[in-house]
Design an enzyme around this catalytic site. Structure first.
Site, PDB file in Angstrom:
ATOM      1  CD  GLU A  55     -22.526   5.712  11.055  1.00 30.38           C
ATOM      2  OE1 GLU A  55     -22.904   5.975   9.900  1.00 30.38           O
ATOM      3  OE2 GLU A  55     -21.707   4.802  11.322  1.00 30.38           O
TER       4      GLU A  55
ATOM      5  CB  CYS B 212     -24.366   2.347   5.283  1.00 29.83           C
ATOM      6  SG  CYS B 212     -24.745   1.466   6.804  1.00 29.83           S
TER       7      CYS B 212
ATOM      8  CD1 TRP C 158      19.717   1.433   7.991  1.00 23.86           C
ATOM      9  CD2 TRP C 158      18.407  -0.179   7.195  1.00 23.86           C
ATOM     10  NE1 TRP C 158      18.439   1.669   8.465  1.00 23.86           N
ATOM     11  CE2 TRP C 158      17.617   0.684   7.986  1.00 23.86           C
ATOM     12  CE3 TRP C 158      17.810  -1.276   6.584  1.00 23.86           C
ATOM     13  CZ2 TRP C 158      16.253   0.473   8.185  1.00 23.86           C
ATOM     14  CZ3 TRP C 158      16.453  -1.479   6.789  1.00 23.86           C
ATOM     15  CH2 TRP C 158      15.694  -0.603   7.576  1.00 23.86           C
TER      16      TRP C 158
ATOM     17  NE  ARG D 212      11.459  -5.593  13.179  1.00 27.99           N
ATOM     18  CZ  ARG D 212      11.396  -5.835  11.873  1.00 27.99           C
ATOM     19  NH1 ARG D 212      10.545  -6.729  11.381  1.00 27.99           N
ATOM     20  NH2 ARG D 212      12.180  -5.163  11.038  1.00 27.99           N
TER      21      ARG D 212
ATOM     22  CD  GLU E 119       8.624  -1.966   2.894  1.00 25.99           C
ATOM     23  OE1 GLU E 119       9.702  -2.560   3.082  1.00 25.99           O
ATOM     24  OE2 GLU E 119       7.935  -1.524   3.828  1.00 25.99           O
TER      25      GLU E 119
ATOM     26  CB  SER F 207       7.318  -3.255 -13.049  1.00 25.97           C
ATOM     27  OG  SER F 207       8.389  -3.975 -13.617  1.00 25.97           O
TER      28      SER F 207
END
Length: 384
Positions: A67, A90, A185, A222, A312, A320
């Protein structure tokens, strides 16, 4: 004192014009993705006679809010105008002054708000302040879109924990590598590009020590032709067996690497890691299974102001997080190939007995990434 938001009269419902300008404010807000934590992403647009006078977005915690940027650019043209803002202005003084006071002082006559601020210090008070100063307020305009943009902030401000996204690339038969303990991969270039776009928008990225041993990743961002932002790297290594020559420890990056270990881990190894540039050691307790207490890990990241976490892997880490109900959203990139029975599974250490016990994604979305398929969905929505 509890603030009860005032009910919006029927004649004050959002018009097509309101929706159009709120979409512009959302576009501004998205410019701050991945840069504002622990603050939210917020966009603002000042409109006079159905024409845009100025725009602004929150760029970084501790700097002016959206704002303020928009009002400064508007100058005297803010008087009598409408301001569209994706989050309630706020009403408290933090690292910056209250925005609702600046809006009133600028002579704004109408404020259109995307969503109420979930921050207990603000919730409803900003809108009430504006109404008490004779300013018309219309709230909950494109609210779902505004909430989606700020799910990490919403979870962090209400629970102290980061928003957790499980991400993996896998084969049609649910494998993340072709041979156990070996790198492999799965997905194509389009999926890789999408992963780096995700990293650019997340505060931190987490893996277990096993992933470091097998893949020796850098976990950086990247982006071809663009400057990305590296997330904070988080490694789970209860006994501190991490090699000091791991690529992730030797990176020249402005983002730190956090290594979580048990309190009882070798003190000499802790000192060796602490001596390395931009490496921090965090001790936590272990759970009943001998692994690191993930709730403590998430709480510590939350205290550091990390609002979003991309998990990842590998398989044991995914298992877990799922077993303990700590995953909020899932991004699975599925390649059109079979990796075979010797591959590493997506998840280990997590099992169910029947379909009724299975964790099921909600609001599932499917999209193409070249030849791959991206599956997105939500798991735990208590705070949504």
């Amino acid at each position: 004192m509890k603030v009860i938001p005032r009910k919006i009269p029927e004649q004050m419902k959002a018009s097509p014009t309101d929706l159009r300008f709120m979409r512009l404010a959302l576009r501004e807000a998205r410019k701050g993705l991945g840069r504002t934590s622990p603050n939210p992403c917020v966009g603002a647009v000042v409109v006079q006679d159905d024409s845009v006078v100025s725009r602004g977005y929150h760029k970084k915690a501790g700097t002016p809010h959206a704002e303020i940027h928009a009002l400064r650019k508007a100058g005297g043209q803010a008087s009598g105008a409408t301001i569209y803002v994706t989050l309630e202005p706020c009403s408290h003084t933090g690292r910056t002054p209250p925005c609702c006071q600046a809006v009133a002082a600028a002579g704004i006559k109408r404020v259109v708000v995307g969503m109420e601020d979930p921050n207990p210090l603000v919730r409803g008070r900003g809108n009430t302040y504006l109404q008490d100063h004779g300013i018309e307020v219309l709230s909950s305009v494109l609210e779902q879109e505004c909430r989606e943009l700020n799910l990490p902030f919403i979870k962090h401000i209400t629970s102290g924990m980061p928003f957790v996204v499980m991400k993996a690339g896998m084969s049609l038969d649910g494998k993340i590598s072709y041979q156990l303990g070996q790198p492999g991969w799965m997905t194509g270039k389009n999926s890789s590009k999408k992963v780096h776009e995700l990293r650019n928008h997340f505060d931190a990225i987490l893996v277990g020590r096993g992933t470091i041993v097998v893949d020796d990743p850098s976990l950086t961002t990247r982006l071809p032709g663009k400057r990305g932002r590296d997330p904070v790297r988080v490694i789970l290594d209860s006994r501190l067996q991490l090699s000091l020559t791991s690529k992730i420890l030797l990176l020249a990056s402005p983002a730190p690497t956090l290594v979580f270990c048990s309190h009882s881990a070798d003190e000499e190894k802790k000192d060796e890691l602490r001596s390395m540039e931009n490496v921090l050691i965090c001790g936590v307790n272990c759970d009943a299974d001998g692994g690191l207490n993930l709730v403590e890990v998430l709480a510590e990241l939350g205290r550091m102001g990390i609002c979003s976490l991309l998990v990842e892997g590998g398989a044991a880490v995914h298992g877990s997080f799922l077993r303990q109900g700590l995953v909020d959203r899932v991004f699975l990139f599925m390649a059109p190939l079979f990796a075979g029975s010797n591959g590493t599974p997506l998840v280990s250490g997590f099992s169910v007995g029947e379909r009724a016990e299975a964790l099921t994604l909600r609001d599932v979305r499917y999209s193409r990434c070249g030849d791959d398929m991206l599956i997105q969905g939500d798991l735990f929505k208590a705070f949504f």
